[in-house]
Scaffold this active site. Structure first.
Site, short mmCIF file in Angstrom:
data_model
loop_
_atom_site.label_atom_id
_atom_site.label_comp_id
_atom_site.label_asym_id
_atom_site.label_seq_id
_atom_site.Cartn_x
_atom_site.Cartn_y
_atom_site.Cartn_z
CG ASP A 167 -9.22 0.51 6.82
OD1 ASP A 167 -8.20 -0.05 7.26
OD2 ASP A 167 -10.34 -0.03 6.84
CB SER A 168 -8.16 -0.33 1.11
OG SER A 168 -6.89 -0.75 1.54
CG ASP A 187 -3.98 -6.54 -6.57
OD1 ASP A 187 -5.10 -6.04 -6.36
OD2 ASP A 187 -2.93 -5.89 -6.47
CE LYS A 189 -2.96 0.04 3.33
NZ LYS A 189 -4.16 0.12 4.19
NE ARG A 225 -4.46 1.64 -1.38
CZ ARG A 225 -4.66 0.35 -1.70
NH1 ARG A 225 -4.19 -0.15 -2.82
NH2 ARG A 225 -5.33 -0.43 -0.89
#
Ligand code: IMP
Length: 198
Positions: free
Chosen positions: A71-72, A157, A13, A183
């Site tokens: 935050d994801s 992913d 990230k 993102r």
């Protein structure tokens, strides 16, 4: 030149956020660049937004520069929005990406291709001196594959094909993922917030 600190310990990230901040006249720092005590933030929020705000505000009470937290996670329709805020610890706390992906595939083994829709969510929060400057939401809709494909990226992913394409995020170059990802969308908005305070 003003500075901004990327408040995440997730290496992948961090890399993405750093690239997505290019174009701003700001020096980008990481938590590891700061030789100060920093608390561990418990991500116990019910939403991505709550967790992003908690991370940004907590760190910004210890750091004098502007702080950016993200935050994801992944929300799968057929699983009622899971893994959601538990994305990084879906199979167990400290799980490897492969373990989380295996759990997701197992739970979805009877879900037909037409019902495998999912959305990646990212919420960016920007804070300065314990004050929240703003939050920004990014989303990317797509589908979950039947097996992992591709070696790039991280997390889910290899399982996620963005809508309108026929390759997973892990099969694209990072430069392409960074154009269309959740993102990327969140950071585009967050840059407007950051710009106001530079
Ligand atoms: P966080 O560090 O609490 O925000 O957790 C993020 C988790 O969500 C990651 O560990 C991944 O499992 C998942 N995730 C978030 N963004 C992505 C992405 O861009 N690709 C793949 N997985 C992601």
């Amino acid at each position: 030149m003003k500075k901004i600190v990327i408040a995440t310990t997730n290496k992948n990230k961090k890399e993405e956020l750093k690239k997505l901040l290019t174009g701003l006249n700001v020096k980008v720092l990481q938590l590891s660049d700061l030789k100060i005590y920093l608390p561990t933030v418990i991500e116990d929020g019910k939403t991505f937004r709550q967790n992003a705000i908690k991370k940004a505000l907590t760190y910004s009470r210890y750091i004098k520069e502007m702080v950016l937290a993200d935050d994801s996670g992944l929300m799968v329709d057929a699983l009622g929005g899971k893994p959601g805020v538990r994305s990084s610890r879906f199979s167990r706390v400290g799980a490897k990406d492969e373990e989380n992906n295996a759990k997701l595939l197992k739970l979805m083994k009877n879900v037909p291709p037409k019902k495998r829709q999912a959305t990646f969510i990212s919420v960016a929060a920007v804070a300065l001196n314990g004050i929240l400057l703003g939050t920004a939401l990014g989303q990317c809709k797509g589908t979950i594959g039947l097996q992992p494909e591709g070696m790039n990226g991280f997390g889910y992913d290899p399982l996620f094909t963005p809508g309108g394409y026929n390759r997973t995020f892990a099969q694209f170059k990072s430069s392409f993922k960074n154009k269309i990802s959740h993102r990327a969308e969140a950071l585009k908005k967050a840059k407007t917030i950051i710009q106001k305070y530079l």
